[in-house]
Motif scaffolding. Structure first.
Motif, PDB file in Angstrom:
ATOM      1  N   GLU A  32       0.766  -1.255  -0.028  1.00  0.00           N
ATOM      2  CA  GLU A  32      -0.023  -0.081  -0.105  1.00  0.00           C
ATOM      3  C   GLU A  32       1.055   1.135  -0.129  1.00  0.00           C
ATOM      4  O   GLU A  32       0.428   2.349  -0.607  1.00  0.00           O
ATOM      5  CB  GLU A  32      -1.132  -0.104   1.104  1.00  0.00           C
ATOM      6  N   ASP A  88       1.712   3.017  -3.609  1.00  0.00           N
ATOM      7  CA  ASP A  88       0.499   3.807  -4.209  1.00  0.00           C
ATOM      8  C   ASP A  88       0.279   4.990  -3.444  1.00  0.00           C
ATOM      9  O   ASP A  88      -0.008   6.017  -4.285  1.00  0.00           O
ATOM     10  CB  ASP A  88      -0.733   2.720  -4.083  1.00  0.00           C
ATOM     11  N   ARG A 138       2.854   7.361  -4.482  1.00  0.00           N
ATOM     12  CA  ARG A 138       2.527   8.050  -5.849  1.00  0.00           C
ATOM     13  C   ARG A 138       1.729   9.095  -5.910  1.00  0.00           C
ATOM     14  O   ARG A 138       1.668  10.290  -6.430  1.00  0.00           O
ATOM     15  CB  ARG A 138       2.393   6.850  -6.723  1.00  0.00           C
ATOM     16  N   ARG A 139       0.594   8.925  -5.153  1.00  0.00           N
ATOM     17  CA  ARG A 139      -0.666   9.869  -4.920  1.00  0.00           C
ATOM     18  C   ARG A 139      -0.292  10.944  -4.376  1.00  0.00           C
ATOM     19  O   ARG A 139      -0.772  12.173  -5.033  1.00  0.00           O
ATOM     20  CB  ARG A 139      -1.738   9.171  -4.250  1.00  0.00           C
TER      21      ARG A 139
END
Length: 128
Positions: A99, A102, A105-106
């Motif tokens: 997790e 991700d 990256r966000r």
């Protein structure tokens, strides 16, 4: 002369009288022993000694119960701590591997969107 049967009957009656006399003597001696013990306060002494033994056994039983409960509680806490550490390490490892990339990256995309205004092409670039 007396017959053999008469002698046997006489002997049997003597045996029966001896048995009944022995039973009476035994019953009287038991009663007499209880009476003598009661008069010399031996029964009171026995009662007090039995009560003291019962109290000591009860105290020992309670102490043993609380000691076992205390040690079981400590063992359960140690086991729970070690198991929780193992579970937490597995969860953290899964989170970091699955997790977290991700979310990073966000977060980077949001930072570039705020800076550029349109979001740019972060994440869509060919990095090869």
């Amino acid at each position: 002369m007396t017959s053999v049967q008469e002698m046997k009957d006489e002997l049997q009656s003597l045996i029966d009288r001896a048995k009944s006399a022995a039973e009476q003597a035994e019953a009287q001696s038991a009663l007499y022993a209880v009476a003598v013990a009661a008069q010399t306060h031996r029964l009171d002494l026995v009662s007090v000694l039995l009560a003291i033994i019962a109290i000591l056994l009860a105290i020992g039983g309670l102490a043993g119960f609380f000691e076992i409960r205390y040690r079981a509680r400590i063992a359960a806490q140690e086991t729970a701590r070690s198991e929780c550490r193992t579970i937490a390490a597995d969860l953290l490892n899964n989170y970091v591997n699955d997790e977290l990339p991700d979310k990073v990256r966000r977060s980077v995309e949001l930072i570039f969107q705020e800076r550029d205004g349109n979001g740019g092409d972060y994440g869509e670039q060919d990095t090869s």
